[in-house]
Design a protein around this motif. Structure first.
Motif, PDB file in Angstrom:
ATOM      1  N   GLY A  73       0.665  -1.334   0.040  1.00 42.82           N
ATOM      2  CA  GLY A  73       0.151   0.120  -0.114  1.00 42.82           C
ATOM      3  C   GLY A  73       0.779   1.381  -0.025  1.00 42.82           C
ATOM      4  N   GLY A  74       2.167   1.088  -0.276  1.00 44.81           N
ATOM      5  CA  GLY A  74       3.087   2.415  -0.234  1.00 44.81           C
ATOM      6  C   GLY A  74       3.934   2.490  -1.644  1.00 44.81           C
ATOM      7  N   GLN A  75       4.867   3.425  -1.273  1.00 50.27           N
ATOM      8  CA  GLN A  75       5.870   3.561  -2.269  1.00 50.27           C
ATOM      9  C   GLN A  75       7.253   3.471  -1.961  1.00 50.27           C
ATOM     10  N   LEU A  76       8.090   3.046  -2.781  1.00 46.54           N
ATOM     11  CA  LEU A  76       9.606   3.254  -2.015  1.00 46.54           C
ATOM     12  C   LEU A  76       9.705   4.990  -1.770  1.00 46.54           C
ATOM     13  N   VAL A  77      10.271   4.966  -1.000  1.00 43.62           N
ATOM     14  CA  VAL A  77      10.334   6.461  -0.208  1.00 43.62           C
ATOM     15  C   VAL A  77      10.935   7.423  -1.138  1.00 43.62           C
ATOM     16  N   SER A  78      10.184   8.762  -1.248  1.00 47.10           N
ATOM     17  CA  SER A  78      10.772   9.952  -1.585  1.00 47.10           C
ATOM     18  C   SER A  78      11.156  10.813  -0.430  1.00 47.10           C
ATOM     19  N   ILE A  79      12.427  11.527  -0.370  1.00 46.70           N
ATOM     20  CA  ILE A  79      12.688  12.226   0.632  1.00 46.70           C
ATOM     21  C   ILE A  79      12.664  13.671  -0.106  1.00 46.70           C
ATOM     22  N   GLU A  80      11.723  14.392   0.347  1.00 48.92           N
ATOM     23  CA  GLU A  80      11.658  15.690  -0.256  1.00 48.92           C
ATOM     24  C   GLU A  80      12.183  16.980   0.761  1.00 48.92           C
ATOM     25  N   THR A  81      12.760  16.650   1.708  1.00 46.23           N
ATOM     26  CA  THR A  81      13.227  17.909   2.458  1.00 46.23           C
ATOM     27  C   THR A  81      14.477  17.295   3.501  1.00 46.23           C
ATOM     28  N   THR A 125       9.766   7.865  -7.806  1.00 46.56           N
ATOM     29  CA  THR A 125       9.034   6.933  -8.668  1.00 46.56           C
ATOM     30  C   THR A 125       7.407   7.124  -8.123  1.00 46.56           C
ATOM     31  N   ASP A 126       7.422   7.850  -6.871  1.00 42.33           N
ATOM     32  CA  ASP A 126       5.956   7.912  -6.475  1.00 42.33           C
ATOM     33  C   ASP A 126       5.244   9.378  -7.012  1.00 42.33           C
ATOM     34  N   GLY A 127       5.976  10.191  -8.144  1.00 41.20           N
ATOM     35  CA  GLY A 127       5.524  11.014  -8.906  1.00 41.20           C
ATOM     36  C   GLY A 127       5.821  12.541  -7.891  1.00 41.20           C
ATOM     37  N   SER A 128       6.396  12.563  -6.974  1.00 39.30           N
ATOM     38  CA  SER A 128       6.925  13.556  -6.038  1.00 39.30           C
ATOM     39  C   SER A 128       7.898  14.589  -7.135  1.00 39.30           C
ATOM     40  N   THR A 129       7.638  15.753  -6.901  1.00 40.77           N
ATOM     41  CA  THR A 129       8.387  16.703  -7.917  1.00 40.77           C
ATOM     42  C   THR A 129       9.414  17.370  -6.996  1.00 40.77           C
ATOM     43  N   SER A 130       9.633  16.828  -5.902  1.00 36.17           N
ATOM     44  CA  SER A 130      10.796  17.575  -5.202  1.00 36.17           C
ATOM     45  C   SER A 130      12.059  17.508  -5.727  1.00 36.17           C
ATOM     46  N   GLN A 131      12.754  18.531  -5.677  1.00 36.80           N
ATOM     47  CA  GLN A 131      13.916  18.833  -6.141  1.00 36.80           C
ATOM     48  C   GLN A 131      15.220  18.606  -5.164  1.00 36.80           C
ATOM     49  N   PHE A 132      14.773  18.194  -3.988  1.00 34.02           N
ATOM     50  CA  PHE A 132      15.960  17.813  -2.805  1.00 34.02           C
ATOM     51  C   PHE A 132      16.832  16.826  -3.242  1.00 34.02           C
ATOM     52  N   ARG A 133      17.771  16.932  -3.004  1.00 34.83           N
ATOM     53  CA  ARG A 133      18.768  15.866  -3.117  1.00 34.83           C
ATOM     54  C   ARG A 133      19.905  15.637  -2.043  1.00 34.83           C
ATOM     55  N   ASN A 134      20.399  14.549  -1.811  1.00 40.49           N
ATOM     56  CA  ASN A 134      21.521  14.486  -0.931  1.00 40.49           C
ATOM     57  C   ASN A 134      22.769  13.512  -1.471  1.00 40.49           C
ATOM     58  N   TRP A 135      23.200  13.777  -2.504  1.00 39.53           N
ATOM     59  CA  TRP A 135      24.327  13.031  -3.128  1.00 39.53           C
ATOM     60  C   TRP A 135      25.635  13.182  -2.517  1.00 39.53           C
ATOM     61  N   TYR A 136      26.314  12.006  -2.538  1.00 37.72           N
ATOM     62  CA  TYR A 136      27.674  11.906  -2.110  1.00 37.72           C
ATOM     63  C   TYR A 136      28.388  12.680  -3.063  1.00 37.72           C
ATOM     64  N   VAL A 137      29.645  13.337  -2.603  1.00 39.22           N
ATOM     65  CA  VAL A 137      30.303  14.438  -3.378  1.00 39.22           C
ATOM     66  C   VAL A 137      30.558  14.097  -4.829  1.00 39.22           C
ATOM     67  N   ASP A 138      31.066  12.793  -5.202  1.00 36.81           N
ATOM     68  CA  ASP A 138      31.167  12.727  -6.668  1.00 36.81           C
ATOM     69  C   ASP A 138      30.052  11.792  -7.244  1.00 36.81           C
ATOM     70  N   GLU A 139      28.630  12.106  -6.857  1.00 33.37           N
ATOM     71  CA  GLU A 139      27.731  11.379  -7.359  1.00 33.37           C
ATOM     72  C   GLU A 139      26.607  12.287  -7.946  1.00 33.37           C
ATOM     73  N   PRO A 140      25.802  11.950  -8.828  1.00 36.70           N
ATOM     74  CA  PRO A 140      25.682  10.550  -9.412  1.00 36.70           C
ATOM     75  C   PRO A 140      26.864  10.330 -10.617  1.00 36.70           C
ATOM     76  N   SER A 141      27.062   8.999 -10.590  1.00 31.90           N
ATOM     77  CA  SER A 141      28.356   8.829 -11.642  1.00 31.90           C
ATOM     78  C   SER A 141      27.687   8.352 -12.992  1.00 31.90           C
ATOM     79  N   CYS A 142      26.456   8.045 -13.071  1.00 25.95           N
ATOM     80  CA  CYS A 142      25.576   7.859 -14.297  1.00 25.95           C
ATOM     81  C   CYS A 142      26.151   6.539 -14.887  1.00 25.95           C
ATOM     82  N   GLY A 143      26.229   6.617 -16.197  1.00 29.29           N
ATOM     83  CA  GLY A 143      26.599   5.147 -16.960  1.00 29.29           C
ATOM     84  C   GLY A 143      25.584   4.238 -16.444  1.00 29.29           C
ATOM     85  N   SER A 144      25.758   2.889 -16.135  1.00 31.22           N
ATOM     86  CA  SER A 144      24.988   1.817 -16.163  1.00 31.22           C
ATOM     87  C   SER A 144      24.239   1.870 -14.898  1.00 31.22           C
ATOM     88  N   GLU A 145      24.587   2.918 -13.999  1.00 30.43           N
ATOM     89  CA  GLU A 145      23.916   3.079 -12.684  1.00 30.43           C
ATOM     90  C   GLU A 145      22.805   4.018 -12.823  1.00 30.43           C
TER      91      GLU A 145
END
Length: 206
Positions: A73-81, A125-145
């Motif tokens: 009944g839920g979604q994978l978590v969106s972390i919005e703030t 994936t839950d449709g949230s439009t939040s632009q909050f991000r908490n990337w590690y310093v050299d992420e995202p690395s993209c590619g196949s990830e």
């Protein structure tokens, strides 16, 4: 938005923490096995479930985690703030969990033309439009990830961005990890198939 426990931090957070056991996810149509919801104010949404497996062989890939949350009944978590990020960190800190990253509901979309930067292609994936991000310093690395985890590697030596704890990293979607579900609307049913001994339902007050 302010998130804070209403009880004494140590015992309250530990009491409110939920640890779910998920068995035979692949091919199963049952709900997540037993666990507890953690909701703000006891009834206010969102609510959360943290799913942690001590045994790394029981962890699941991104799509399996997403489907498990959906069935419950839920979604994978969106972390919005930033406050929501810190709240989830508190849940995980009180697990006394060993190394094991957590899937969150962020993944990279197909590139829309050459002008879109990789880091701008990630969406909830839950449709949230939040632009909050908490990337590690050299992420995202993209590619196949493509799919995103929250780091939880307390035994790893620090990297160029410090300890690998709670920042986000893009990872291969077929990697096996723990995960976090979020319940943003109606309160989900948590009628479990199996309850671990001593487990009980609890609505926590925030």
């Amino acid at each position: 938005m302010h998130w804070s426990p209403a009880m004494h931090p140590g015992t309250a957070l530990q009491a409110m923490l939920l640890v779910l056991l998920l068995a035979e996810l692949r091919g199963s149509k049952s709900r997540l096995l037993s666990g507890q919801l953690v909701c703000r104010g006891g009834t206010r949404r969102p609510c959360y479930k943290v799913i942690y497996f001590h045994d790394a062989f029981q962890r699941v890939n991104f799509e399996e985690a997403k489907e498990a949350c959906r069935r419950d009944g839920g979604q994978l978590v969106s972390i919005e703030t930033e406050d929501e990020q810190k709240l989830i960190e508190k849940f995980i800190e009180n697990l006394s969990a060993s190394d094991g990253d957590f899937w969150i509901g962020l993944r990279r979309l197909e590139k829309q033309g050459n002008s879109t930067a990789c880091q701008d292609l990630y969406a909830w994936t839950d449709g949230s439009t939040s632009q909050f991000r908490n990337w590690y310093v050299d992420e995202p690395s993209c590619g196949s990830e493509v799919c995103v985890v929250m780091y939880h590697q307390p035994s790893a030596p620090p990297g160029i961005g410090g300890s690998y704890m709670f920042q986000w990293n893009d990872d291969r979607c077929n990697m096996k990890n723990n995960f976090i579900c979020k319940y943003a609307d109606e309160k989900p049913s948590i009628t479990p198939s199996i309850r671990p001994e001593g487990s009980r339902r609890m609505n926590s007050k925030w």
